[in-house]
Design an enzyme around this catalytic site. Structure first.
Site, mmCIF file in Angstrom:
data_model
loop_
_atom_site.group_PDB
_atom_site.id
_atom_site.type_symbol
_atom_site.label_atom_id
_atom_site.label_comp_id
_atom_site.label_asym_id
_atom_site.label_seq_id
_atom_site.Cartn_x
_atom_site.Cartn_y
_atom_site.Cartn_z
ATOM 1 C CE LYS A 1 27.735 27.133 39.588
ATOM 2 N NZ LYS A 1 27.132 25.925 38.972
ATOM 3 C CG HIS A 2 24.949 31.541 40.386
ATOM 4 N ND1 HIS A 2 25.655 31.365 39.215
ATOM 5 C CD2 HIS A 2 24.303 30.360 40.619
ATOM 6 C CE1 HIS A 2 25.456 30.146 38.742
ATOM 7 N NE2 HIS A 2 24.635 29.510 39.576
ATOM 8 C CG HIS B 1 23.802 25.725 44.653
ATOM 9 N ND1 HIS B 1 24.966 25.037 44.421
ATOM 10 C CD2 HIS B 1 23.317 26.072 43.423
ATOM 11 C CE1 HIS B 1 25.183 24.948 43.108
ATOM 12 N NE2 HIS B 1 24.189 25.568 42.490
ATOM 13 C CD GLU B 2 20.937 29.174 42.334
ATOM 14 O OE1 GLU B 2 21.211 30.142 41.605
ATOM 15 O OE2 GLU B 2 21.128 27.994 41.980
ATOM 16 C CG HIS C 1 17.644 27.634 38.730
ATOM 17 N ND1 HIS C 1 17.961 26.753 37.720
ATOM 18 C CD2 HIS C 1 18.523 27.371 39.733
ATOM 19 C CE1 HIS C 1 18.972 25.980 38.099
ATOM 20 N NE2 HIS C 1 19.333 26.349 39.313
ATOM 21 C CG PHE D 1 17.381 26.001 45.577
ATOM 22 C CD1 PHE D 1 18.381 25.842 44.636
ATOM 23 C CD2 PHE D 1 16.173 26.570 45.175
ATOM 24 C CE1 PHE D 1 18.195 26.237 43.313
ATOM 25 C CE2 PHE D 1 15.978 26.961 43.862
ATOM 26 C CZ PHE D 1 16.995 26.801 42.934
ATOM 27 C CD GLN E 1 14.175 25.627 39.192
ATOM 28 O OE1 GLN E 1 15.025 24.765 39.146
ATOM 29 N NE2 GLN E 1 13.523 25.925 40.296
#
Length: 272
Positions: free
Chosen positions: A143-144, A139-140, A82, A136, A51
């Site tokens: 999800k990933h 989430h990363e 990100h 944050f 980012q």
């Protein structure tokens, strides 16, 4: 010798096809409610999403302790992380692949580095894979990161690996050495930015822009973390068109400047 039944033959045929196509390691995707969703095959490559804080922070309307845009002279002045995303060559990706909840204690020794190089650039709490809101980083990872097996085995390794790749392939340094530095007055040729990265890493990146400013930049890697083009085969031309469709021929790398938000005095993004 006993003959094989039709179902057995079909099963063997499916296995042979799967082996021909590549790895058949399967992962369970967890949906937002915490239930088991459909299965996914192993990913094809990694995409490191970066980012540009000057573009993101221009949208800041209020400050909070979790928003790196609100750090005044300590706000980030270079590309920040990100996420590291396992992707498929067809443009899709796996998500929420296991029930592994984010545990902040697992990355306690990395926290200072994550705060500096992988900060949140907002005050919001993104959703996790289990129907809740969290950091944050949560989430990363959920999800990933959970989809990066078998290359990355656990939460700590995911964050450490991402930091190491980020440091090794320092996009901000490459662009700075090519004369592309933060500025609220200059515009730079998109082709020049892409060429500078290609020359440094011998692979083509992708870019996404917002209102003529670079918003995100993506570097892609094979599973051994050697650079590769983000576009694949016949998609190379299409991916470059997609980059240019959101980015004009000349783009900005804005430096974020604010005199203060919500009573918090903030200095120029360039003071750090």
């Amino acid at each position: 010798m006993a003959s094989l039944s039709a179902p057995t033959l079909l099963t063997l045929q499916w296995v042979l096809v799967a082996i021909t196509m590549g790895s058949i390691w399967m992962i369970e995707e967890v949906d937002g409610s915490g239930g088991i969703g459909r299965q996914h095959r192993e990913f094809d490559y990694f995409k490191l999403a970066l980012q540009w804080p000057g573009t993101f922070c221009q949208r800041t309307r209020h400050c909070c302790s979790s928003n790196a845009c609100c750090r005044g002279s300590n706000a980030p002045t270079e590309f920040t992380i990100h996420g590291l995303w396992p992707d498929y060559n067809d443009g899709t990706w796996p998500a929420c692949c296991t029930k592994s909840n984010f545990d902040e204690k697992e990355i306690s020794t990395l926290r200072s580095a994550l705060e500096k190089y992988w900060p949140s650039l907002s005050c919001g709490s993104p959703s996790t894979c289990h129907g809740t809101k969290g950091l944050f980083w949560a989430h990363e990872w959920e999800k990933h990161g959970t989809c990066s097996f078998p290359v990355v085995q656990d939460e700590y390794s995911y964050f450490l690996t991402t930091l190491n790749v980020y440091f090794k392939y320092n996009v901000t340094k490459v662009l700075s050495e090519a004369g592309y530095v933060p500025s609220n007055t200059e515009k730079y040729p998109l082709g020049g930015i892409i060429t500078a990265i290609q020359n440094a890493f011998h692979a083509s990146p992708e870019l996404a822009c917002s209102k003529g400013s670079v918003q995100e930049l993506y570097l892609c890697f094979y599973k051994d973390f050697k650079p590769r083009d983000c576009a694949v085969g016949s998609n190379i031309g299409l991916e470059m068109i997609n980059s240019k469709s959101s980015c004009p021929k000349y783009v900005s790398l804005p430096a974020y400047v604010s005199s203060g938000l919500d009573g918090v005095e903030m200095n120029s993004f360039m003071d750090a």
